[in-house]
Design a protein around this motif. Structure first.
Motif, PDB file in Angstrom:
ATOM      1  N   GLN A   1      13.712 -32.131  25.894  1.00  0.00           N
ATOM      2  CA  GLN A   1      14.571 -31.881  24.730  1.00  0.00           C
ATOM      3  C   GLN A   1      14.340 -30.333  24.505  1.00  0.00           C
ATOM      4  OE1 GLN A   1      12.886 -33.168  20.420  1.00  0.00           O
ATOM      5  NE2 GLN A   1      14.572 -34.316  20.836  1.00  0.00           N
ATOM      6  N   MET A   2      15.857 -29.698  24.088  1.00  0.00           N
ATOM      7  CA  MET A   2      15.549 -28.517  23.618  1.00  0.00           C
ATOM      8  C   MET A   2      16.024 -28.428  22.293  1.00  0.00           C
ATOM      9  SD  MET A   2      18.371 -26.841  26.346  1.00  0.00           S
ATOM     10  CE  MET A   2      18.255 -27.133  28.216  1.00  0.00           C
ATOM     11  N   THR A   3      15.572 -27.374  21.610  1.00  0.00           N
ATOM     12  CA  THR A   3      15.757 -27.013  20.387  1.00  0.00           C
ATOM     13  C   THR A   3      16.418 -25.678  20.520  1.00  0.00           C
ATOM     14  OG1 THR A   3      13.788 -28.044  19.550  1.00  0.00           O
ATOM     15  CG2 THR A   3      14.696 -26.433  18.085  1.00  0.00           C
ATOM     16  N   PHE A   4      17.554 -25.598  20.077  1.00  0.00           N
ATOM     17  CA  PHE A   4      18.746 -24.468  19.943  1.00  0.00           C
ATOM     18  C   PHE A   4      18.437 -23.706  18.546  1.00  0.00           C
ATOM     19  CE2 PHE A   4      23.302 -23.065  20.310  1.00  0.00           C
ATOM     20  CZ  PHE A   4      22.649 -21.629  20.692  1.00  0.00           C
ATOM     21  N   ASN A   5      17.867 -22.571  18.405  1.00  0.00           N
ATOM     22  CA  ASN A   5      17.657 -21.847  17.307  1.00  0.00           C
ATOM     23  C   ASN A   5      18.999 -20.750  17.120  1.00  0.00           C
ATOM     24  OD1 ASN A   5      15.350 -22.883  16.213  1.00  0.00           O
ATOM     25  ND2 ASN A   5      14.449 -21.864  17.931  1.00  0.00           N
ATOM     26  N   ILE A   6      19.993 -21.113  16.236  1.00  0.00           N
ATOM     27  CA  ILE A   6      21.278 -20.430  16.339  1.00  0.00           C
ATOM     28  C   ILE A   6      21.423 -19.321  15.465  1.00  0.00           C
ATOM     29  CG2 ILE A   6      23.943 -20.691  15.868  1.00  0.00           C
ATOM     30  CD1 ILE A   6      23.531 -23.432  16.342  1.00  0.00           C
ATOM     31  N   GLU A   7      21.430 -18.208  15.891  1.00  0.00           N
ATOM     32  CA  GLU A   7      21.371 -17.020  15.080  1.00  0.00           C
ATOM     33  C   GLU A   7      22.797 -16.497  14.689  1.00  0.00           C
ATOM     34  OE1 GLU A   7      19.275 -14.480  18.216  1.00  0.00           O
ATOM     35  OE2 GLU A   7      17.430 -15.739  17.772  1.00  0.00           O
ATOM     36  N   SER A   8      23.836 -16.790  15.443  1.00  0.00           N
ATOM     37  CA  SER A   8      25.427 -16.637  15.105  1.00  0.00           C
ATOM     38  C   SER A   8      26.243 -17.257  15.565  1.00  0.00           C
ATOM     39  CB  SER A   8      25.481 -15.044  15.810  1.00  0.00           C
ATOM     40  OG  SER A   8      25.713 -15.139  17.101  1.00  0.00           O
ATOM     41  N   MET A   9      27.305 -17.369  15.090  1.00  0.00           N
ATOM     42  CA  MET A   9      28.446 -18.108  15.466  1.00  0.00           C
ATOM     43  C   MET A   9      29.640 -17.205  15.299  1.00  0.00           C
ATOM     44  SD  MET A   9      30.414 -21.452  13.449  1.00  0.00           S
ATOM     45  CE  MET A   9      31.942 -21.741  14.039  1.00  0.00           C
ATOM     46  N   ASN A  10      30.338 -17.051  16.268  1.00  0.00           N
ATOM     47  CA  ASN A  10      31.421 -15.931  16.405  1.00  0.00           C
ATOM     48  C   ASN A  10      31.257 -14.763  15.894  1.00  0.00           C
ATOM     49  OD1 ASN A  10      32.995 -18.261  17.721  1.00  0.00           O
ATOM     50  ND2 ASN A  10      33.809 -18.695  15.552  1.00  0.00           N
ATOM     51  N   GLY A  11      30.019 -14.369  16.237  1.00  0.00           N
ATOM     52  CA  GLY A  11      29.463 -12.754  15.828  1.00  0.00           C
ATOM     53  C   GLY A  11      28.908 -12.638  14.405  1.00  0.00           C
ATOM     54  N   LYS A  12      28.982 -13.970  13.720  1.00  0.00           N
ATOM     55  CA  LYS A  12      28.549 -13.612  12.036  1.00  0.00           C
ATOM     56  C   LYS A  12      27.181 -14.505  12.185  1.00  0.00           C
ATOM     57  CE  LYS A  12      33.179 -14.082  10.223  1.00  0.00           C
ATOM     58  NZ  LYS A  12      34.196 -14.764   9.453  1.00  0.00           N
ATOM     59  N   LYS A  13      26.329 -14.031  11.535  1.00  0.00           N
ATOM     60  CA  LYS A  13      24.930 -14.383  11.462  1.00  0.00           C
ATOM     61  C   LYS A  13      24.706 -15.903  11.017  1.00  0.00           C
ATOM     62  CE  LYS A  13      22.161 -10.292  11.291  1.00  0.00           C
ATOM     63  NZ  LYS A  13      21.238  -9.623  10.509  1.00  0.00           N
ATOM     64  N   LEU A  14      24.008 -16.498  11.689  1.00  0.00           N
ATOM     65  CA  LEU A  14      24.010 -17.929  11.153  1.00  0.00           C
ATOM     66  C   LEU A  14      22.470 -18.479  11.411  1.00  0.00           C
ATOM     67  CD1 LEU A  14      25.272 -20.696  10.349  1.00  0.00           C
ATOM     68  CD2 LEU A  14      25.753 -20.993  12.878  1.00  0.00           C
ATOM     69  N   HIS A  15      21.898 -19.145  10.512  1.00  0.00           N
ATOM     70  CA  HIS A  15      20.622 -19.693  10.886  1.00  0.00           C
ATOM     71  C   HIS A  15      20.708 -21.270  10.985  1.00  0.00           C
ATOM     72  CE1 HIS A  15      18.634 -15.865  10.681  1.00  0.00           C
ATOM     73  NE2 HIS A  15      19.322 -15.529   9.632  1.00  0.00           N
ATOM     74  N   ASP A  16      20.632 -21.795  12.177  1.00  0.00           N
ATOM     75  CA  ASP A  16      20.986 -23.253  12.194  1.00  0.00           C
ATOM     76  C   ASP A  16      20.031 -23.870  13.341  1.00  0.00           C
ATOM     77  OD1 ASP A  16      21.392 -26.118  11.523  1.00  0.00           O
ATOM     78  OD2 ASP A  16      23.529 -25.498  12.045  1.00  0.00           O
ATOM     79  N   THR A  17      19.511 -25.005  13.337  1.00  0.00           N
ATOM     80  CA  THR A  17      18.762 -25.657  14.378  1.00  0.00           C
ATOM     81  C   THR A  17      19.431 -26.717  15.004  1.00  0.00           C
ATOM     82  OG1 THR A  17      16.591 -24.820  13.539  1.00  0.00           O
ATOM     83  CG2 THR A  17      16.498 -26.292  15.024  1.00  0.00           C
ATOM     84  N   TRP A  18      19.674 -27.062  16.180  1.00  0.00           N
ATOM     85  CA  TRP A  18      20.221 -28.231  16.826  1.00  0.00           C
ATOM     86  C   TRP A  18      19.310 -28.717  17.854  1.00  0.00           C
ATOM     87  CZ3 TRP A  18      25.766 -25.987  18.822  1.00  0.00           C
ATOM     88  CH2 TRP A  18      26.725 -25.746  17.635  1.00  0.00           C
ATOM     89  N   VAL A  19      19.157 -29.786  17.858  1.00  0.00           N
ATOM     90  CA  VAL A  19      18.371 -30.614  18.941  1.00  0.00           C
ATOM     91  C   VAL A  19      19.223 -31.298  19.946  1.00  0.00           C
ATOM     92  CG1 VAL A  19      16.905 -32.334  19.243  1.00  0.00           C
ATOM     93  CG2 VAL A  19      16.561 -31.142  17.079  1.00  0.00           C
ATOM     94  N   ILE A  20      18.901 -30.903  21.293  1.00  0.00           N
ATOM     95  CA  ILE A  20      19.734 -31.339  22.315  1.00  0.00           C
ATOM     96  C   ILE A  20      18.709 -32.072  23.214  1.00  0.00           C
ATOM     97  CG2 ILE A  20      21.148 -30.505  24.097  1.00  0.00           C
ATOM     98  CD1 ILE A  20      21.575 -28.125  22.543  1.00  0.00           C
ATOM     99  N   ASN A  21      18.996 -33.335  23.425  1.00  0.00           N
ATOM    100  CA  ASN A  21      18.447 -34.132  24.526  1.00  0.00           C
ATOM    101  C   ASN A  21      18.917 -33.806  26.028  1.00  0.00           C
ATOM    102  OD1 ASN A  21      16.310 -35.527  22.560  1.00  0.00           O
ATOM    103  ND2 ASN A  21      18.293 -36.489  21.894  1.00  0.00           N
ATOM    104  N   PHE A  22      18.185 -33.805  26.823  1.00  0.00           N
ATOM    105  CA  PHE A  22      18.765 -33.495  28.302  1.00  0.00           C
ATOM    106  C   PHE A  22      18.116 -34.033  29.316  1.00  0.00           C
ATOM    107  CE2 PHE A  22      15.558 -30.164  28.362  1.00  0.00           C
ATOM    108  CZ  PHE A  22      15.484 -29.996  29.573  1.00  0.00           C
ATOM    109  N   ASP A  23      18.794 -34.259  30.500  1.00  0.00           N
ATOM    110  CA  ASP A  23      18.045 -34.507  31.729  1.00  0.00           C
ATOM    111  C   ASP A  23      19.007 -33.721  32.920  1.00  0.00           C
ATOM    112  OD1 ASP A  23      16.868 -35.767  33.800  1.00  0.00           O
ATOM    113  OD2 ASP A  23      17.897 -37.581  33.835  1.00  0.00           O
ATOM    114  N   ALA A  24      18.159 -32.994  33.611  1.00  0.00           N
ATOM    115  CA  ALA A  24      18.981 -31.954  34.331  1.00  0.00           C
ATOM    116  C   ALA A  24      18.408 -32.244  35.722  1.00  0.00           C
ATOM    117  CB  ALA A  24      18.692 -30.410  33.917  1.00  0.00           C
TER     118      ALA A  24
END
Length: 183
Positions: A116-139
């Motif tokens: 599981q990855m936790t993606f801590n988003i700092e920007s969207m399209n160059g604009k500051k953003l504070h969000d967290t996405w949880v991504i389950n994966f198998d690589a």
């Protein structure tokens, strides 16, 4: 796999102990047994340290193998739309989705715990953003990555990333985003 390796190391050391302890006992015959206990105690402390070191080594190797499995550039193409994920060694991450007039880009950092990855988003399209996405994966070591996340927005064809989704490894090949920009 790591638990199996630890068990195999422990069994090997236990077998060695069964062979060594009688040697201590034979060399200390006639004593009150305290030297036998002392020698066996020292031996088993060494075994415990060796098993711990072997377990740590196996654990670190497993982390390296896992990291090499998800580091890179991954692509999912759904008709005219592409979603790309880039995971760098320095724990930075970018997700790019093509849109009718350009693309959306989320950038930030990630951490990994098991699959599981936790993606801590700092920007969207160059604009500051504070969000967290949880991504389950198998690589699978540079071939593919299957992921699911209710947090990744649907693409314009309406693909829902909460379903298990196959992303292909594309590092070194022209990206689907570049291909769509040429057409």
């Amino acid at each position: 796999m790591m638990k199996c390796t630890k068990k195999m190391v422990a069994v090997a050391f236990s077998a060695l102990a069964l062979a060594v302890v009688p040697v201590f006992a034979a060399s200390e015959e006639g004593s009150n047994g305290s030297k036998i206990k002392e020698g066996a105690s020292t031996f088993f402390k060494g075994v415990k340290g060796s098993v711990k070191d072997a377990g740590t080594s196996v654990s670190n190797k497993a982390k390296d193998i896992t990291a090499s499995a998800y580091i890179g550039t991954w692509s999912f193409i759904n008709g005219k739309y592409t979603t790309m994920i880039v995971c760098e060694n320095d724990n930075t991450m970018i997700i790019v989705q093509t849109q009718k007039k350009g693309e959306n880009t989320w950038a930030g950092t990630y951490t990994v715990a098991k699959k599981q990855m936790t993606f801590n988003i700092e920007s969207m399209n160059g604009k500051k953003l504070h969000d967290t996405w949880v991504i389950n994966f198998d690589a699978d070591k540079k071939d593919y990555m299957i992921l699911s996340s209710a947090d990744i927005p649907d693409d314009l064809n309406g693909y829902d990333f909460s379903r298990s989704t196959l992303f292909l490894y594309i590092e070194g090949e022209p990206s689907a985003v570049e291909e769509s920009e040429r057409n």
